[in-house]
Design an enzyme around this catalytic site. Structure first.
Site, PDB file in Angstrom:
ATOM      1  N   ASN A 120       2.220  -5.502  -2.481  1.00 30.10           N
ATOM      2  CA  ASN A 120       2.709  -6.719  -3.077  1.00 30.10           C
ATOM      3  C   ASN A 120       2.087  -7.731  -2.367  1.00 30.10           C
ATOM      4  OD1 ASN A 120       3.936  -5.732  -5.456  1.00 30.10           O
ATOM      5  ND2 ASN A 120       5.364  -4.568  -4.667  1.00 30.10           N
ATOM      6  N   ASP A 148       5.968  -0.037 -13.908  1.00 26.48           N
ATOM      7  CA  ASP A 148       6.714  -0.927 -14.729  1.00 26.48           C
ATOM      8  C   ASP A 148       7.201  -0.421 -16.198  1.00 26.48           C
ATOM      9  OD1 ASP A 148       6.860  -3.578 -13.007  1.00 26.48           O
ATOM     10  OD2 ASP A 148       5.699  -2.400 -13.173  1.00 26.48           O
ATOM     11  N   SER A 149       6.180   0.477 -16.394  1.00 24.38           N
ATOM     12  CA  SER A 149       5.781   0.940 -18.236  1.00 24.38           C
ATOM     13  C   SER A 149       6.442   2.160 -18.473  1.00 24.38           C
ATOM     14  CB  SER A 149       4.221   0.875 -19.223  1.00 24.38           C
ATOM     15  OG  SER A 149       3.500  -0.473 -18.515  1.00 24.38           O
ATOM     16  N   ARG A 151       8.941   2.924 -16.737  1.00 25.31           N
ATOM     17  CA  ARG A 151      10.291   2.981 -16.519  1.00 25.31           C
ATOM     18  C   ARG A 151      10.664   2.429 -17.540  1.00 25.31           C
ATOM     19  NH1 ARG A 151       9.764  -0.600  -9.958  1.00 25.31           N
ATOM     20  NH2 ARG A 151      10.520   0.890  -9.304  1.00 25.31           N
ATOM     21  N   HIS A 175       3.253  -7.871 -12.217  1.00 25.66           N
ATOM     22  CA  HIS A 175       4.442  -6.929 -11.468  1.00 25.66           C
ATOM     23  C   HIS A 175       5.567  -7.822 -10.588  1.00 25.66           C
ATOM     24  CE1 HIS A 175       6.032  -3.579  -9.348  1.00 25.66           C
ATOM     25  NE2 HIS A 175       5.586  -3.668  -8.517  1.00 25.66           N
TER      26      HIS A 175
HETATM   27  P1  NAD Z   1       5.448   0.318   4.406  1.00 26.86           P
HETATM   28  O1  NAD Z   1       6.552  -0.263   5.251  1.00 26.86           O
HETATM   29  O2  NAD Z   1       6.725   2.172   4.624  1.00 26.86           O
HETATM   30  O3  NAD Z   1       4.150   1.001   5.148  1.00 26.86           O
HETATM   31  C1  NAD Z   1       3.389  -0.051   5.460  1.00 26.86           C
HETATM   32  C2  NAD Z   1       2.492   0.551   6.271  1.00 26.86           C
HETATM   33  O4  NAD Z   1       1.198  -0.383   6.152  1.00 26.86           O
HETATM   34  C3  NAD Z   1       2.732   0.995   7.556  1.00 26.86           C
HETATM   35  O5  NAD Z   1       3.072   2.210   7.957  1.00 26.86           O
HETATM   36  C4  NAD Z   1       1.482   0.332   8.155  1.00 26.86           C
HETATM   37  O6  NAD Z   1       1.272   0.414   9.431  1.00 26.86           O
HETATM   38  C5  NAD Z   1       1.093  -0.026   7.718  1.00 26.86           C
HETATM   39  N1  NAD Z   1      -0.095  -1.421   7.840  1.00 26.86           N
HETATM   40  C6  NAD Z   1       0.085  -2.844   8.073  1.00 26.86           C
HETATM   41  N2  NAD Z   1      -0.739  -3.673   8.528  1.00 26.86           N
HETATM   42  C7  NAD Z   1      -1.285  -2.306   8.159  1.00 26.86           C
HETATM   43  C8  NAD Z   1      -3.309  -3.084   8.558  1.00 26.86           C
HETATM   44  N3  NAD Z   1      -3.817  -3.831   8.801  1.00 26.86           N
HETATM   45  N4  NAD Z   1      -3.461  -1.617   8.435  1.00 26.86           N
HETATM   46  C9  NAD Z   1      -3.487  -0.449   8.249  1.00 26.86           C
HETATM   47  N5  NAD Z   1      -1.968  -0.261   8.376  1.00 26.86           N
HETATM   48  C10 NAD Z   1      -1.188  -1.341   8.299  1.00 26.86           C
HETATM   49  O7  NAD Z   1       5.832  -0.166   3.147  1.00 26.86           O
HETATM   50  P2  NAD Z   1       5.367   1.020   1.780  1.00 26.86           P
HETATM   51  O8  NAD Z   1       7.471   1.328   1.461  1.00 26.86           O
HETATM   52  O9  NAD Z   1       5.174   1.912   2.395  1.00 26.86           O
HETATM   53  O10 NAD Z   1       5.107  -0.586   1.042  1.00 26.86           O
HETATM   54  C11 NAD Z   1       4.327  -0.549   0.933  1.00 26.86           C
HETATM   55  C12 NAD Z   1       3.352  -1.947   0.017  1.00 26.86           C
HETATM   56  O11 NAD Z   1       3.737  -1.162  -1.140  1.00 26.86           O
HETATM   57  C13 NAD Z   1       4.525  -2.768   0.043  1.00 26.86           C
HETATM   58  O12 NAD Z   1       3.554  -3.903   0.088  1.00 26.86           O
HETATM   59  C14 NAD Z   1       5.393  -2.788  -0.886  1.00 26.86           C
HETATM   60  O13 NAD Z   1       5.730  -3.829  -1.771  1.00 26.86           O
HETATM   61  C15 NAD Z   1       4.548  -1.858  -2.027  1.00 26.86           C
HETATM   62  N6  NAD Z   1       4.693  -1.349  -3.566  1.00 26.86           N
HETATM   63  C16 NAD Z   1       4.160  -1.817  -4.539  1.00 26.86           C
HETATM   64  C17 NAD Z   1       4.648  -1.042  -5.774  1.00 26.86           C
HETATM   65  C18 NAD Z   1       3.712  -1.929  -7.013  1.00 26.86           C
HETATM   66  O14 NAD Z   1       3.670  -0.944  -7.621  1.00 26.86           O
HETATM   67  N7  NAD Z   1       2.665  -1.688  -6.761  1.00 26.86           N
HETATM   68  C19 NAD Z   1       5.608  -0.329  -5.575  1.00 26.86           C
HETATM   69  C20 NAD Z   1       6.622  -0.234  -4.183  1.00 26.86           C
HETATM   70  C21 NAD Z   1       5.876  -0.529  -3.255  1.00 26.86           C
END
Ligand code: NAD
Length: 313
Positions: A120, A148-149, A151, A175
């Site tokens: 995100n 979201d859809s 949900r 989103h």
């Molecule tokens: P998290 O913090 O658990 O995991 C992130 C991971 O990225 C960590 O393991 C970290 O070490 C790694 N990381 C950071 N920088 C890096 C790099 N340069 N190269 C490789 N790895 C790297 O986060 P999460 O809960 O898994 O969420 C991940 C992302 O997904 C967030 O941005 C979150 O907002 C997003 N997300 C999106 C949706 C969606 O529907 N699009 C839904 C949920 C979460």
């Protein structure tokens, strides 16, 4: 037949839950997990591998960018979390940089994989990766409003006491806070929602729809407040998107994709009903919306464009 290979960059809550779902589902022959924290990726892979006795066979490993060479799909779920004192915009700037750096490293070994952006703010990052990579728009997609859809469909199914599989409903746009529950595209059991309401006779107040919108929009905040991250439903939403790509399913999913005039919107990526097949997001349906839904969708696009402008992307 070529081995179906999926690379996940980011071994966090989202990346590993998706890996777990994909392992159980048996949809891939190879799963590679990459993380800047190599030890974490290795630990996750070991844990997943110990479950292989109970799942379809799949080769799971902790890898590096060279593993993207023959990947069908590369997911980017890597990102920084908001630090104390950091603004949302600063966090966006950090994640834009992380995603663009990761994309550069992927492009050093392949231009053939489909890139699925999950980090995100997903629509901003999808646009940024699309522009910085120069890849065809079909091959850079975001997870968009697929979650979201889901949900929305869940809430409708509960409200109307109908299986969610018999509910067709889409959330479009960002989103995030400006997303749009497209009531004018909503059907249950083949009937438009307004017709369904008429024959149901439940005489629900108009506020039911507004409450449902607020519920869908606030879901992530509520889950994160309660348990720190959202992972299960998003993991399954990613499985749905990746399955549609690997199996050339031509599924209609609201992935984030570049609009080029559909809904009177262009030059921004947002959740829109697209055919997802082995080429990626192959075609966006320029579905007729009510004036109200269309207006809200264009406002959502403007919200995203304002962020892109602030970031100079
Ligand atoms: P998290 O913090 O658990 O995991 C992130 C991971 O990225 C960590 O393991 C970290 O070490 C790694 N990381 C950071 N920088 C890096 C790099 N340069 N190269 C490789 N790895 C790297 O986060 P999460 O809960 O898994 O969420 C991940 C992302 O997904 C967030 O941005 C979150 O907002 C997003 N997300 C999106 C949706 C969606 O529907 N699009 C839904 C949920 C979460």
């Amino acid at each position: 037949m070529k081995a179906r290979k999926v690379v996940i960059i980011g071994a966090g809550a989202v990346g590993t839950t998706f890996a777990y779902a994909l392992q159980i589902n048996g949809g891939a022959d190879e799963i590679v997990i990459i993380d800047i924290d190599r030890k974490r990726a290795e630990g996750e892979v070991l844990d997943l591998s110990h479950g292989l006795m109970f799942t379809p066979p799949v080769n799971i490993k902790a890898g590096d960018y060279d593993d993207c060479r023959d990947a069908d799909v590369v997911l980017i779920t890597a990102g920084a979390k908001q630090k104390p004192g950091q603004t949302r915009l600063e966090l966006v700037e950090t994640n834009v940089k992380i995603c663009n750096d990761i994309t550069k490293r992927i492009l050093e070994v392949t231009r053939d994989a489909i890139l699925l952006i999950v980090t995100n703010p997903v629509d901003i990052l999808t646009y940024s990766v699309l522009k910085s990579s120069g890849l065809p728009k079909q091959r850079v997609i975001g997870s968009g409003t697929v979650l979201d859809s889901a949900r929305f469909r869940y809430l409708l199914s509960r409200h109307c006491s109908v299986d969610p599989h018999n509910v067709h409903a889409y959330v479009l746009g960002e989103h995030g806070d400006s997303e749009v529950l497209a009531w004018s595209m909503t059907h249950i059991a083949g009937m438009h929602i307004n017709e369904m309401c008429r024959i149901c006779g439940g005489a629900c107040a108009n506020s039911v729809r507004d409450d449902m919108g607020a519920n869908v929009r606030d879901s992530a905040y509520r889950i994160i407040e309660a348990k720190g991250a959202t992972n299960y439903a998003v993991g399954l939403a990613l499985l749905r998107i990746v399955g549609a790509i690997l199996r050339n399913e031509k599924s209609v999913l609201t992935v984030s994709t570049l609009l080029e005039g559909e809904f009177g919107i262009k030059d921004v990526c947002l959740g829109a009903p697209a055919i997802v097949n082995s080429k990626g997001a192959d075609h966006v349906f320029d579905a007729p919306l009510s004036d109200e839904d269309l207006k809200a969708l264009r406002l959502s696009a403007d919200t995203l464009k304002a962020v892109l402008k602030q970031l100079d992307i």
